[in-house]
Write a protein that holds these residues in place. Sequence first.
Motif, mmCIF file in Angstrom:
data_model
loop_
_atom_site.group_PDB
_atom_site.id
_atom_site.type_symbol
_atom_site.label_atom_id
_atom_site.label_comp_id
_atom_site.label_asym_id
_atom_site.label_seq_id
_atom_site.Cartn_x
_atom_site.Cartn_y
_atom_site.Cartn_z
ATOM 1 N N TYR A 570 0.694 -1.498 -0.312
ATOM 2 C CA TYR A 570 0.362 0.088 -0.161
ATOM 3 C C TYR A 570 0.728 1.284 0.174
ATOM 4 O O TYR A 570 1.928 1.370 0.642
ATOM 5 N N ASP A 571 0.511 2.451 -0.886
ATOM 6 C CA ASP A 571 1.346 3.366 -0.386
ATOM 7 C C ASP A 571 0.563 4.423 0.098
ATOM 8 O O ASP A 571 -1.023 5.452 -0.861
ATOM 9 N N GLU A 572 1.047 4.854 0.933
ATOM 10 C CA GLU A 572 -0.635 6.303 1.640
ATOM 11 C C GLU A 572 1.300 7.367 1.663
ATOM 12 O O GLU A 572 0.075 8.255 2.348
ATOM 13 N N THR A 573 2.156 7.003 1.206
ATOM 14 C CA THR A 573 2.528 8.349 1.991
ATOM 15 C C THR A 573 3.375 9.090 0.945
ATOM 16 O O THR A 573 3.914 9.628 0.922
ATOM 17 N N GLY A 574 3.043 8.215 -0.857
ATOM 18 C CA GLY A 574 4.002 8.710 -1.274
ATOM 19 C C GLY A 574 5.338 8.289 -1.885
ATOM 20 O O GLY A 574 6.720 8.943 -2.905
ATOM 21 N N CYS A 575 5.372 7.107 -0.704
ATOM 22 C CA CYS A 575 7.272 7.062 -0.471
ATOM 23 C C CYS A 575 6.876 4.784 -1.394
ATOM 24 O O CYS A 575 8.197 4.530 -0.709
ATOM 25 N N ASN A 576 5.785 4.966 -1.692
ATOM 26 C CA ASN A 576 5.926 3.440 -2.346
ATOM 27 C C ASN A 576 5.847 2.104 -1.304
ATOM 28 O O ASN A 576 5.742 1.241 -1.598
ATOM 29 N N ASN A 577 5.729 3.008 -0.058
ATOM 30 C CA ASN A 577 5.489 1.588 0.511
ATOM 31 C C ASN A 577 4.699 2.561 2.100
ATOM 32 O O ASN A 577 4.921 3.418 2.536
ATOM 33 N N THR A 578 3.977 1.374 3.113
ATOM 34 C CA THR A 578 3.535 2.385 4.332
ATOM 35 C C THR A 578 3.887 0.955 5.638
ATOM 36 O O THR A 578 3.413 0.087 4.851
ATOM 37 N N VAL A 579 3.664 1.984 6.454
ATOM 38 C CA VAL A 579 4.623 0.981 7.152
ATOM 39 C C VAL A 579 3.300 0.820 8.392
ATOM 40 O O VAL A 579 1.952 1.471 8.575
ATOM 41 N N ALA A 580 3.064 -1.157 8.228
ATOM 42 C CA ALA A 580 1.206 -1.518 9.535
ATOM 43 C C ALA A 580 2.050 -0.883 11.166
ATOM 44 O O ALA A 580 2.238 -2.314 11.602
ATOM 45 N N THR A 581 1.458 -0.107 11.027
ATOM 46 C CA THR A 581 1.569 0.727 12.449
ATOM 47 C C THR A 581 0.696 -0.228 13.738
ATOM 48 O O THR A 581 1.241 0.179 14.480
ATOM 49 N N GLY A 582 -0.172 -0.384 13.097
ATOM 50 C CA GLY A 582 -1.462 -0.679 13.942
ATOM 51 C C GLY A 582 -0.375 -2.599 14.744
ATOM 52 O O GLY A 582 -1.278 -3.310 15.085
ATOM 53 N N ARG A 583 0.196 -3.503 13.561
ATOM 54 C CA ARG A 583 1.036 -4.704 14.585
ATOM 55 C C ARG A 583 1.767 -4.354 15.227
ATOM 56 O O ARG A 583 2.449 -3.815 15.375
ATOM 57 N N LYS A 584 1.273 -5.419 15.822
ATOM 58 C CA LYS A 584 2.140 -5.703 17.629
ATOM 59 C C LYS A 584 3.094 -5.511 17.489
ATOM 60 O O LYS A 584 3.862 -4.488 18.440
ATOM 61 N N MET A 585 4.215 -5.941 16.993
ATOM 62 C CA MET A 585 6.014 -6.022 16.806
ATOM 63 C C MET A 585 6.271 -4.282 16.449
ATOM 64 O O MET A 585 7.411 -3.388 16.851
ATOM 65 N N ALA A 586 5.773 -3.759 14.756
ATOM 66 C CA ALA A 586 5.715 -2.542 14.451
ATOM 67 C C ALA A 586 5.252 -1.286 15.463
ATOM 68 O O ALA A 586 6.218 -1.032 15.681
ATOM 69 N N LYS A 587 3.949 -1.807 16.485
ATOM 70 C CA LYS A 587 3.697 -0.463 17.399
ATOM 71 C C LYS A 587 4.969 -0.650 18.224
ATOM 72 O O LYS A 587 5.090 0.608 19.042
ATOM 73 N N ASN A 588 5.047 -2.155 18.748
ATOM 74 C CA ASN A 588 6.098 -1.972 19.935
ATOM 75 C C ASN A 588 7.384 -1.421 20.038
ATOM 76 O O ASN A 588 8.150 -0.575 20.486
ATOM 77 N N PHE A 589 7.950 -1.206 18.097
ATOM 78 C CA PHE A 589 9.199 -0.529 17.600
ATOM 79 C C PHE A 589 9.112 0.265 18.084
ATOM 80 O O PHE A 589 9.901 1.437 18.687
#
Length: 982
Positions: A570-589
Amino acid sequence: MSSSSSIDYGDDITFTGLVKVYYHNDNSSVYPSKRLWIWGTSVAGSEYGFDNQGNPDDFGIYKIFDLSTAVFATPDMTAMRFLIKNVGSWGGQSPDIVTGFNKYYPFRTNENGKEMLTIYCVDESTSVSTYNQKADALGDRLSEANFTSWKTISCAGTGVPGDRKASDVGLCVSYSLYAFPQSYWQLDSDTQYSSKESYLLSSGKPNSNAWTIALDAEAVCTNIYSLEVIFASDTSKIKARNVSWLKLYDTSKFESDYCYDGTDLGYSRSNGQNYFKLWAPTAGRVTINIYESGTPNAYKDASDKENHDAKYKTMEMRYKGQGLWSYSDPTPFYQGRFYTYSIITPEGTFETIDPYAKSSGLNGLRGAVLTDEDFEKATPDGFATSLETMEKNDPIASPNDLSIYEVHVRDFTADKSWVSLAGNANGTYNAFVEEGTSYESGGVSVKTGFDSLKELAPKAIQLLPVFDQDNDERTLSVTTDGVTTTKKPDYNWGYNPLNYNVVEGSYSSDPSSATTKVKEFKNLVKKCADNDIRVIMDVVYNHMASTSDNAFNKIMPKYYFLTNEAGYYYDETGCNNTVATGRKMAKNFIVQSVKFWAQQYGIKGFRFDLMGAIESSTMRAIKDALYDIDPQIVVYGEGWRVGGDSTTQATTSVVYSTLGDNGKGSVGCFNAGGRDGLKGETQDGHPAYGFMSQGQADLTDDKMYNAACTYLGEDRYSTLNGLKTPPSQTLNYVSCHDNYTLYDSMKWCQNQGAGASGEIEAAMKATLACSSYVLLSQGISFFQGGEELFRSKLIKEGEDYYDTITSDDACTLPDGVKMVRNSYKYGDAINAFRWDRKLTYQSYFNKFAEAFKTRTTLVKEGYLGVDYNAIQGSYTSGGTSYKYSRLWDDMVKTDANGHRAILAAQTEFSKMPSATLKDFYSILGGRMNGAKDTLGIGNGSLEVVYDSTGTYQSGDLLSDSQLANNAMSVSAYQHLILRRLS
């Protein structure tokens, strides 16, 4: 994914010969529209057509690059960086491809006396696979091999249709499924080959191009499941693909069984033990590599004969459950050294830095083995005391106490008008806080750099990204035709994250040192604190610089990125990728990362880039965690994103409706309504008109109200939708780094760009008045650094970038000069602060400084930084209810010339319970047909608190005898703050 997906191709190599990028798509009709986008080690890139664009051969289309002359190439390049896209746009964009030369060098050929590497690229719809041999890339292949449940694998084949029936394309004759555990990957290659069949889990003959495989038992993440297939189109070949776990990442079982709850990932040392911990649940094997040097051979100085790629030691990690790989021992000899992980995942074999590394060597390629004691040694004396003293002597009761000055470390001292007295290189951390510098001309001098910042005295600076970026940090000496020049690192704003917990090295005096950048950045924070200036970091957790050349993706494929069901990013940022900030380990990081910066570096605020692409629950967790460290830490961000339709991410409406003060503070966002009302927003690539620049005949009620609401700390775009916008959550601003400077906007709007390549006095007055209105309003005030110098970003014909800058990044003025809007990669000549302008416009600078200091005084007195009740509270007089703070509705009225170009607002402090303060007025004159207009102000005595034009001085008294018929004169581009004495 080829059958060689888990091959280790050895150490990186440099290459300066020919590289042939050979692209295949099963749908040959797309070839005419496809292009390559190539970049080197910076953010700059270019589009290239293919050599045989209109005449594809049996494989597809290709482009040959000579790396000895290519503009993107450097002698120390170890990989090609490119993507496939549609011509002239970012449509049809593939994920970025970063592929090392070592993969192709064994299969090099000779072309006209030069070595040539060929990169065979096959478009797999959601990705582009790369091969080093044409035979592997040709023919039918697996397009899908995914776990769809813990006991089910979904498979599909594809290929070039040709004249075949659809059912024959990708037709699988037979398959074999293997499950390889860690013990298999620990075997040597010969033993792996001879024992392979003992790991066979399942086989079958589906005779179909879409089939499923049912397992007898639940799959185990730490096994790598490899699917080998024979297709009907060529039964002599075996095609292979490792099975992906992507579709199981969001299952409850994955979160409960494979997510780690600890907060100790990365390297640490305690109780005499070294600990290395990595979360990598889909890895088959992980080893640690210890290096003496943090600089790989590819980046070392030519005179350095040491082998920096020799491993000091390699250690095997063990799987401990919950996705955790761990290693510990008491050896004290790792300190001062560097480490990487070698990891085998379903996507291949990689060597990568630890994403949890807290410092690194050169270019962020190897993590540093640093203990708590090492960080203490790198901490300037008195660091903690400086921070504690600042917060004790100058606390903030609310975020809207703040005035924030946005600045880029390099820009601040990059120009030749800033000269060090201490030998500090321009554009560095040390230069940023060097005291005693000045610019002199004609016997008159002005303070520059940090001393000038102290004259302004903002309560905080917001630094453009200072975490480690994906760039080459070296300053190089380059000799051409006997002339040696110094090449600084390529210019970059920093929105290309590489290592989130590492200080950027290009601003350091020694980017190869793991501790020098730590100490120098801490010194910057300390120096600011010593002058009651907080440091806020601009952070970019919404996207990463690369999906391919990325530690997170190498360690845990696609877990940290948003993808759709098919695996597209998914590109919600104009940079061809979007971090999955809702996933547990991404959020924890992310939570642990901001805590690290707050605790280790004393960061007192975080501005989140494209916060609208970050889950609101993650933003709440961030604010809560930081509040527990220090209630004075502020959190805010951009309440928008580039694409997407999520209702749970922290867009402006979600921020105001769900991220208010829950007892641990609130999350703020930028006031787009006030910005557009005051200055106007960009339209068709050029500045647009707002209250400050619009002619009276063209002003509208909406534009005037949007602008005036800034005084209330209100985003009218949101309040019109029924939302409350407390000033403690609202950042008022009219310019920031990623658009035209306010001065350039005001110049353009004077005459649609005519004359805007020169200096325009009216635009200066408008810039000052507009800025002081923001600074002296309720809400958090935000100011783009350099506006006090009337910073202007122009490129003239014959100057660098004139012929290459695009209309996305600049507009062309009538005289051919280009006015730069988006200067993220256009160098010091465009971006650097020119301190000679301070000398030229000293009187204006003084008024900017007065506005900053007046705000600080008014906050302390209680006139600014008020709570929401002072905005929305009300009293009743004569049976009518009035808000304490309100706009003068009669300002929005028309006469023969259209709308009157005056905004007025007030706060009646005298009507509040237990009142001790005087009534307070903010009046702003815009672009008028004449030089001035009049405004009814009532009788009595008024004190001037601030006047942007200098017509009145602070403390001047205006009485009935000085006001004509209870009215006062307001000039074009004049901002006044008044206090009623009687």
